[in-house]
Design a protein around this motif. Structure first.
Motif, PDB file in Angstrom:
ATOM      1  N   PRO A 200       0.824  -1.216   0.000  1.00  0.00           N
ATOM      2  CA  PRO A 200       0.000   0.000   0.000  1.00  0.00           C
ATOM      3  C   PRO A 200       0.856   1.265   0.000  1.00  0.00           C
ATOM      4  CG  PRO A 200      -0.742  -1.559   1.685  1.00  0.00           C
ATOM      5  CD  PRO A 200       0.575  -2.066   1.181  1.00  0.00           C
ATOM      6  N   ALA A 201       0.239   2.353  -0.436  1.00  0.00           N
ATOM      7  CA  ALA A 201       0.924   3.641  -0.440  1.00  0.00           C
ATOM      8  C   ALA A 201       1.271   4.066   0.975  1.00  0.00           C
ATOM      9  CB  ALA A 201       0.047   4.699  -1.096  1.00  0.00           C
ATOM     10  N   ILE A 202       2.431   4.721   1.118  1.00  0.00           N
ATOM     11  CA  ILE A 202       2.847   5.245   2.421  1.00  0.00           C
ATOM     12  C   ILE A 202       2.859   6.774   2.446  1.00  0.00           C
ATOM     13  CG2 ILE A 202       4.185   3.232   3.133  1.00  0.00           C
ATOM     14  CD1 ILE A 202       6.700   4.719   2.110  1.00  0.00           C
ATOM     15  N   ARG A 203       2.896   7.390   1.290  1.00  0.00           N
ATOM     16  CA  ARG A 203       2.911   8.848   1.191  1.00  0.00           C
ATOM     17  C   ARG A 203       1.957   9.292   0.084  1.00  0.00           C
ATOM     18  NH1 ARG A 203       5.138   8.167   5.263  1.00  0.00           N
ATOM     19  NH2 ARG A 203       7.245   8.830   5.917  1.00  0.00           N
ATOM     20  N   VAL A 204       1.542  10.555   0.197  1.00  0.00           N
ATOM     21  CA  VAL A 204       0.792  11.186  -0.871  1.00  0.00           C
ATOM     22  C   VAL A 204       1.415  12.556  -1.140  1.00  0.00           C
ATOM     23  CG1 VAL A 204      -0.932  12.219   0.690  1.00  0.00           C
ATOM     24  CG2 VAL A 204      -1.494  11.846  -1.731  1.00  0.00           C
ATOM     25  N   LEU A 205       1.599  12.852  -2.404  1.00  0.00           N
ATOM     26  CA  LEU A 205       1.992  14.181  -2.849  1.00  0.00           C
ATOM     27  C   LEU A 205       0.736  14.876  -3.330  1.00  0.00           C
ATOM     28  CD1 LEU A 205       5.148  12.948  -4.679  1.00  0.00           C
ATOM     29  CD2 LEU A 205       5.217  14.780  -2.965  1.00  0.00           C
ATOM     30  N   LEU A 206       0.440  16.029  -2.752  1.00  0.00           N
ATOM     31  CA  LEU A 206      -0.807  16.726  -3.047  1.00  0.00           C
ATOM     32  C   LEU A 206      -0.485  18.140  -3.497  1.00  0.00           C
ATOM     33  CD1 LEU A 206      -4.033  16.645  -0.926  1.00  0.00           C
ATOM     34  CD2 LEU A 206      -3.226  18.773  -1.941  1.00  0.00           C
ATOM     35  N   SER A 207      -1.105  18.557  -4.586  1.00  0.00           N
ATOM     36  CA  SER A 207      -0.896  19.894  -5.138  1.00  0.00           C
ATOM     37  C   SER A 207      -2.245  20.501  -5.476  1.00  0.00           C
ATOM     38  CB  SER A 207      -0.022  19.802  -6.399  1.00  0.00           C
ATOM     39  OG  SER A 207       0.079  21.043  -7.060  1.00  0.00           O
ATOM     40  N   GLY A 208      -2.384  21.822  -5.269  1.00  0.00           N
ATOM     41  CA  GLY A 208      -3.628  22.489  -5.628  1.00  0.00           C
ATOM     42  C   GLY A 208      -3.436  23.980  -5.818  1.00  0.00           C
ATOM     43  N   LEU A 209      -4.399  24.609  -6.502  1.00  0.00           N
ATOM     44  CA  LEU A 209      -4.360  26.031  -6.807  1.00  0.00           C
ATOM     45  C   LEU A 209      -5.384  26.789  -5.956  1.00  0.00           C
ATOM     46  CD1 LEU A 209      -4.186  25.969 -10.707  1.00  0.00           C
ATOM     47  CD2 LEU A 209      -2.350  26.628  -9.147  1.00  0.00           C
ATOM     48  N   LYS A 210      -4.959  27.885  -5.371  1.00  0.00           N
ATOM     49  CA  LYS A 210      -5.851  28.677  -4.526  1.00  0.00           C
ATOM     50  C   LYS A 210      -6.950  29.314  -5.377  1.00  0.00           C
ATOM     51  CE  LYS A 210      -5.765  32.209  -0.926  1.00  0.00           C
ATOM     52  NZ  LYS A 210      -4.885  33.062  -0.081  1.00  0.00           N
ATOM     53  N   GLY A 211      -8.177  29.045  -5.002  1.00  0.00           N
ATOM     54  CA  GLY A 211      -9.317  29.647  -5.681  1.00  0.00           C
ATOM     55  C   GLY A 211      -9.772  28.936  -6.928  1.00  0.00           C
ATOM     56  N   SER A 212      -9.086  27.867  -7.335  1.00  0.00           N
ATOM     57  CA  SER A 212      -9.486  27.141  -8.535  1.00  0.00           C
ATOM     58  C   SER A 212     -10.740  26.306  -8.265  1.00  0.00           C
ATOM     59  CB  SER A 212      -8.347  26.225  -8.994  1.00  0.00           C
ATOM     60  OG  SER A 212      -8.780  25.361 -10.027  1.00  0.00           O
ATOM     61  N   ARG A 213     -11.510  26.085  -9.329  1.00  0.00           N
ATOM     62  CA  ARG A 213     -12.684  25.214  -9.232  1.00  0.00           C
ATOM     63  C   ARG A 213     -12.525  23.967 -10.096  1.00  0.00           C
ATOM     64  NH1 ARG A 213     -18.007  29.227  -9.059  1.00  0.00           N
ATOM     65  NH2 ARG A 213     -17.330  30.463  -7.240  1.00  0.00           N
TER      66      ARG A 213
END
Length: 246
Positions: A200-213
């Motif tokens: 199973p996965a042990i880490r997650v890399l998460l990325s996102g943009l402020k205010g994006s829909r």
């Protein structure tokens, strides 16, 4: 300060002085840096920077930006300054507790000032697990109760509109991260990191943009080790600075 080691990252492109004991930069820092879409002119803030490994590795790829390192431990912050000098990077190192707005403001960290926030927050909160007796390791691994939401709220508060947050966390806290960040970010992308193809996965890399829909995307997973226990070619290339996860 305790004993300091001199280490090399990205195949020798980054020189890093860091404490011999306690929390030390490793694969998590490499993967976070490899996931950072930095471009010339960006204001890049490494939150919870310790000795500066993540920001320095990003700067090795694109140094024509303004780099800000945020670290609450004065000794680690001084090592971060030293590492910036030794790697030829002109940067600001702010000694501040990211969870404390007064501390952030006193250090000159202004709201909506960053194009890119990078963070490897402490993975646990008080009461979730036994805390290491080593003070440095304990501070790097545990937040006060409710601290993850406060940490991520502070990070997103530093972002400009349409600025990007990139973080690495434990895979088993993905739902919590999404629930918190969904208040401020959109266009989120997840990449799960597995120790081997059959685990199973042990880490997650998460990325996102402020205010994006924009909707959520699940990217191809990263497998760190092959059947022989050695790094896969992709993981090896990432550690040597010969590849990114962008």
């Amino acid at each position: 300060m305790a004993e300091i080691t001199q280490d090399l990252l990205l195949g020798g492109r980054v020189h890093l002085a860091q404490p011999a004991k306690g929390h030390r930069a490793g694969t998590d820092a490499v993967l976070l840096a490899a996931s950072a879409p930095v471009k010339a002119g960006d204001v890049v803030v490494d939150v919870g920077a310790a000795t500066g490994a993540v920001g320095l590795m990003v700067a090795a790829r694109e140094s024509a930006g303004r780099f800000v390192f945020v670290e609450r431990d004065p000794d680690l912050a001084e090592l971060c300054r030293r590492n910036c000098r030794e790697n030829g990077l002109r940067a600001d190192v702010a000694v501040a507790d990211v969870l404390d707005r007064t501390s952030r403001q006193a250090a000159g960290l202004m709201a909506e000032s960053a194009d890119l926030i990078l963070s490897n927050p402490p993975f646990l909160e008080e009461g979730q697990a036994r805390v290491s007796p080593d003070q440095g390791r304990a501070a790097a691994h545990a937040l006060p109760a409710g601290g993850l939401e406060a940490w991520l709220k502070a990070c997103t508060g530093l972002l400009k509109p349409k600025g990007r947050l990139v973080l690495i966390h434990r895979a088993d806290r993905t739902a919590e991260c999404l629930d918190i960040l969904g208040k401020w970010l959109g266009g989120m992308e997840l990449r799960f990191v597995h120790p081997s193809a059959d685990r199973p996965a042990i880490r997650v890399l998460l990325s996102g943009l402020k205010g994006s829909r924009a909707p959520l995307s699940i990217l191809a997973p990263l497998i760190l080790n092959g059947p022989d226990g050695r790094f896969t070619p992709e993981a090896e290339a990432l550690h040597r600075g010969e590849a990114t996860l962008l």
